[in-house]
Design a protein around this motif. Structure first.
Motif, PDB file in Angstrom:
ATOM      1  N   ASN A  11      15.619  52.220   5.707  1.00 35.81           N
ATOM      2  CA  ASN A  11      17.003  51.779   5.503  1.00 35.81           C
ATOM      3  C   ASN A  11      17.516  52.298   4.172  1.00 35.81           C
ATOM      4  O   ASN A  11      16.755  52.417   3.217  1.00 35.81           O
ATOM      5  N   LYS A  70      12.783  60.569   4.858  1.00 28.97           N
ATOM      6  CA  LYS A  70      12.339  60.581   3.465  1.00 28.97           C
ATOM      7  C   LYS A  70      10.854  60.959   3.361  1.00 28.97           C
ATOM      8  O   LYS A  70      10.429  61.578   2.382  1.00 28.97           O
ATOM      9  N   GLU A 157      11.856  52.906  -7.763  1.00 29.86           N
ATOM     10  CA  GLU A 157      12.437  51.806  -6.989  1.00 29.86           C
ATOM     11  C   GLU A 157      12.038  50.411  -7.498  1.00 29.86           C
ATOM     12  O   GLU A 157      12.900  49.529  -7.601  1.00 29.86           O
ATOM     13  N   GLY A 181       8.042  48.843   1.327  1.00 31.00           N
ATOM     14  CA  GLY A 181       9.110  49.192   2.263  1.00 31.00           C
ATOM     15  C   GLY A 181       8.551  49.834   3.513  1.00 31.00           C
ATOM     16  O   GLY A 181       7.518  49.416   4.053  1.00 31.00           O
ATOM     17  N   GLY A 182       9.231  50.893   3.968  1.00 26.80           N
ATOM     18  CA  GLY A 182       8.822  51.567   5.188  1.00 26.80           C
ATOM     19  C   GLY A 182       7.817  52.683   4.927  1.00 26.80           C
ATOM     20  O   GLY A 182       6.943  52.949   5.754  1.00 26.80           O
ATOM     21  N   GLY A 183       7.955  53.352   3.764  1.00 18.98           N
ATOM     22  CA  GLY A 183       7.128  54.535   3.532  1.00 18.98           C
ATOM     23  C   GLY A 183       6.173  54.425   2.366  1.00 18.98           C
ATOM     24  O   GLY A 183       5.118  55.067   2.359  1.00 18.98           O
ATOM     25  N   GLY A 220       5.514  50.203   5.861  1.00 17.39           N
ATOM     26  CA  GLY A 220       5.678  49.629   7.198  1.00 17.39           C
ATOM     27  C   GLY A 220       5.573  50.655   8.310  1.00 17.39           C
ATOM     28  O   GLY A 220       5.081  50.333   9.400  1.00 17.39           O
ATOM     29  N   GLU A 308       7.491  48.611  16.360  1.00 17.49           N
ATOM     30  CA  GLU A 308       7.962  48.041  15.091  1.00 17.49           C
ATOM     31  C   GLU A 308       8.514  46.629  15.327  1.00 17.49           C
ATOM     32  O   GLU A 308       8.217  45.695  14.564  1.00 17.49           O
ATOM     33  N   GLY A 376      11.558  44.628  -0.312  1.00 13.62           N
ATOM     34  CA  GLY A 376      11.108  45.580   0.703  1.00 13.62           C
ATOM     35  C   GLY A 376      10.705  44.822   1.969  1.00 13.62           C
ATOM     36  O   GLY A 376      10.057  43.767   1.896  1.00 13.62           O
ATOM     37  N   GLY A 377      11.096  45.364   3.134  1.00 15.83           N
ATOM     38  CA  GLY A 377      10.932  44.653   4.403  1.00 15.83           C
ATOM     39  C   GLY A 377       9.517  44.186   4.678  1.00 15.83           C
ATOM     40  O   GLY A 377       9.309  43.108   5.239  1.00 15.83           O
ATOM     41  N   SER A 378       8.520  44.985   4.269  1.00 13.71           N
ATOM     42  CA  SER A 378       7.145  44.634   4.647  1.00 13.71           C
ATOM     43  C   SER A 378       6.613  43.440   3.864  1.00 13.71           C
ATOM     44  O   SER A 378       5.586  42.863   4.246  1.00 13.71           O
ATOM     45  N   PHE A 403      16.239  43.624   1.394  1.00 15.81           N
ATOM     46  CA  PHE A 403      16.717  44.977   1.718  1.00 15.81           C
ATOM     47  C   PHE A 403      17.750  45.491   0.713  1.00 15.81           C
ATOM     48  O   PHE A 403      18.218  46.620   0.849  1.00 15.81           O
TER      49      PHE A 403
HETATM   50  N1  LIG Z   1       9.956  40.470   9.066  1.00 15.73           N
HETATM   51  C1  LIG Z   1       9.274  41.609   8.907  1.00 15.73           C
HETATM   52  N2  LIG Z   1       7.935  41.640   9.068  1.00 15.73           N
HETATM   53  C2  LIG Z   1       7.229  42.782   8.910  1.00 15.73           C
HETATM   54  N3  LIG Z   1       7.786  43.967   8.601  1.00 15.73           N
HETATM   55  C3  LIG Z   1       9.121  43.993   8.428  1.00 15.73           C
HETATM   56  C4  LIG Z   1       9.934  42.843   8.578  1.00 15.73           C
HETATM   57  N4  LIG Z   1      11.226  43.198   8.347  1.00 15.73           N
HETATM   58  C5  LIG Z   1      11.203  44.519   8.098  1.00 15.73           C
HETATM   59  N5  LIG Z   1       9.955  44.999   8.137  1.00 15.73           N
HETATM   60  C6  LIG Z   1       9.509  46.389   7.895  1.00 15.73           C
HETATM   61  O1  LIG Z   1       9.981  46.780   6.632  1.00 15.73           O
HETATM   62  C7  LIG Z   1      10.147  48.206   6.614  1.00 15.73           C
HETATM   63  C8  LIG Z   1      11.506  48.543   6.065  1.00 15.73           C
HETATM   64  O2  LIG Z   1      11.646  47.968   4.818  1.00 15.73           O
HETATM   65  P1  LIG Z   1      12.678  48.574   3.771  1.00 15.73           P
HETATM   66  O3  LIG Z   1      14.012  48.697   4.381  1.00 15.73           O
HETATM   67  O4  LIG Z   1      12.541  47.764   2.533  1.00 15.73           O
HETATM   68  O5  LIG Z   1      12.038  50.013   3.564  1.00 15.73           O
HETATM   69  P2  LIG Z   1      12.697  51.292   2.873  1.00 15.73           P
HETATM   70  O6  LIG Z   1      13.327  50.867   1.597  1.00 15.73           O
HETATM   71  O7  LIG Z   1      13.573  51.961   3.845  1.00 15.73           O
HETATM   72  O8  LIG Z   1      11.403  52.192   2.636  1.00 15.73           O
HETATM   73  P3  LIG Z   1      10.795  52.830   1.290  1.00 15.73           P
HETATM   74  O9  LIG Z   1      11.285  52.035   0.139  1.00 15.73           O
HETATM   75  O10 LIG Z   1       9.317  52.705   1.482  1.00 15.73           O
HETATM   76  O11 LIG Z   1      11.244  54.239   1.280  1.00 15.73           O
HETATM   77  C9  LIG Z   1      10.002  48.676   8.046  1.00 15.73           C
HETATM   78  O12 LIG Z   1       8.721  49.259   8.216  1.00 15.73           O
HETATM   79  C10 LIG Z   1      10.124  47.390   8.851  1.00 15.73           C
HETATM   80  O13 LIG Z   1       9.394  47.419  10.061  1.00 15.73           O
END
Ligand SMILES: Nc1ncnc2c1ncn2[C@@H]1O[C@H](COP(=O)(O)OP(=O)(O)OP(=O)(O)O)[C@@H](O)[C@H]1O
Ligand SMILES: [Mg+2]
Length: 423
Positions: A11, A70, A157, A181-183, A220, A308, A376-378, A403
């Motif tokens: 995101n 990314k 970050e 987060g995701g990565g 994630g 996911e 961060g989502g994870s 987020f």
């Molecule tokens: N309730 C939840 N339980 C587990 N995982 C979640 C939940 N909500 C979101 N995620 C996971 O969080 C991740 C996304 O988080 P986030 O948006 O913070 O990442 P990002 O900022 O895009 O990635 P990065 O910072 O690593 O580049 C995804 O892998 C998503 O599946």
């Protein structure tokens, strides 16, 4: 005009400061975080991004969806391309197209050109490789320049998140910021002090001593991949002996199919031929027929999205099911929280090691940390929170705008550096 831009693996957000408060732009129907997704229609035209891109793909429009772009930074994928219609698209261009369209959406909203950015970056794009890491940042800078950004600053970050957190925090604390987060998973240790007279620190680094940062390329999307590879891919033939020689099919097919940034590499005639050969050799085993259906119909992102969603559901419930009726009639796969726990054993160990490395680099033991700032989502995973409580029994866990914290912190920093009132 200046902004903070958190280009995330899953995101992305774009923030500005208004009346001293960070504010993330609500684009595409009022949502602040835009999926990092881009869709190129087979027929050409401008690519779609965010929710529009995901919708076009799920609606079955002919074209190519790319996610996790990314993750391309810092890998050999940065020099690879993917087929779209009759042409090929360099994957590097997809990053520029995504950020460029995001920038234009924000400019249209604000009716002003954005030329200055504080852009987020993970502590490490690449693990244990300072040269590769710098190369990834250089690639990103070059992409941003090509989009018309004239002043570009990068901030890691977790420090951006720390800045957002400290903006309104009124106590003194020795904090570990945990941004998973995701990565990537990124960590910072900071000593936050209140401003004069016990007022909030205001988020300026003047009120926050930075003690250390560390990060690893794990997030994630990797959790999705392991869960898919371990629990889902066997139902598509992974590890199933083939024919008389009892050879298993090649693992790379399943590794690519479960990896967000690699899925589209299976949408080629060559991969389709390979999978067709597997169906034949297996004597039309339904598991390989499912695999063929996914590759032929280009359903890989759909499946990854469902895995996911199941992972996220297992943050709330002990059991869930993947409804895969779009691959085969009435096909559904149950998943339980234990499956996720098994899949994440190695990941949780690596996260523990990374946090310890961050603390070591900061000259701190775990017992010194009194606050864990989670973003961060994870970090919403109960599994992960339980691990943090175990590792830091004395510390308070403080969830911080899951987020939005990074984007808001980057916006605050952009304002401090480029706004009318300098820090
Ligand atoms: N309730 C939840 N339980 C587990 N995982 C979640 C939940 N909500 C979101 N995620 C996971 O969080 C991740 C996304 O988080 P986030 O948006 O913070 O990442 P990002 O900022 O895009 O990635 P990065 O910072 O690593 O580049 C995804 O892998 C998503 O599946
Ligand atoms: Mg992030």
């Amino acid at each position: 005009m200046h902004c903070g831009l958190d280009f995330g693996t899953s995101n992305s957000t774009l923030g500005m400061v208004e009346d001293g408060m960070p504010h993330l732009l609500a684009l595409q129907g009022g949502r602040r975080a835009l999926p990092t997704a881009i869709f190129y229609a087979e027929t050409g035209g401008a690519p779609l991004i965010g929710h529009d891109a995901v919708r076009a793909y799920l609606d079955g429009e002919e074209g190519r969806l790319l996610r996790s772009i990314k993750s391309i930074l810092g890998t050999s994928l940065i020099d690879e391309s993917t087929r779209i219609g009759r042409g090929r698209l360099p994957l590097k261009q997809a990053i520029g197209d995504y950020i460029g369209r995001f920038k234009r959406l924000a400019e249209a909203e604000k009716d002003a050109e954005i030329t200055t950015v504080v852009h987020g970056r993970p502590v490490h794009f690449v693990d244990d490789d300072p040269v590769g890491d710098q190369a990834a940042e250089d690639s990103l800078r070059e992409i941003l320049r090509g989009l018309g950004f004239k002043h570009i600053e990068f901030q890691v970050e977790p420090l951006a998140a720390a800045r957002h957190f400290a903006h309104r925090f009124t106590r003194e604390a020795l904090a570990l910021v945990v941004d998973i987060g995701g990565g990537t998973s990124d960590f910072s240790t900071v000593h936050i002090r209140p401003g004069p007279g016990g007022r909030p620190g205001g988020g300026g680094f003047g009120h926050m001593e930075i003690l250390g940062n560390h990060g690893i390329r794990l997030g994630g999307t990797n959790f999705d991949q392991v869960l898919s590879f371990n629990e889902v891919m066997p139902h598509f033939g992974r590890g199933v002996p083939l024919g008389d020689k009892a050879m298993a099919p090649p693992n790379w097919i399943y590794a690519d199919l479960s990896s967000w940034p690699r899925i589209q590499s299976l949408y080629s005639q060559q991969a389709l031929n390979d999978v067709k050969a597997l169906v034949r050799r297996s004597g039309d085993d339904p598991r390989f027929e499912r695999l063929y259906a996914i590759v032929y119909e280009q359903l890989g992102h759909h499946l990854a999205g469902d895995v996911e969603a199941a992972k996220i559901a297992l943050s709330r419930d002990v059991a869930t099911a993947l409804d895969l009726g779009y691959i085969e009639r009435d096909f559904s796969l149950p998943l339980v929280v234990q499956d996720l726990e098994n899949a994440l054993v190695d990941s949780l160990e690596r996260l523990e090691g990374a946090m310890d490395a961050c603390l070591r680099g900061s000259g701190l033991g775990r017992e010194r940390i009194d606050l864990l700032v989670l973003t961060g989502g994870s970090t919403e995973m109960p599994l992960l929170q339980a691990q943090l409580r175990r590792l830091f029994p004395e510390a308070t866990l403080e969830p911080c705008d899951t987020f939005g914290a990074v984007g808001s912190g980057l916006a605050l920093e952009a304002e401090a550096l480029f706004g009318p009132k300098k820090e």
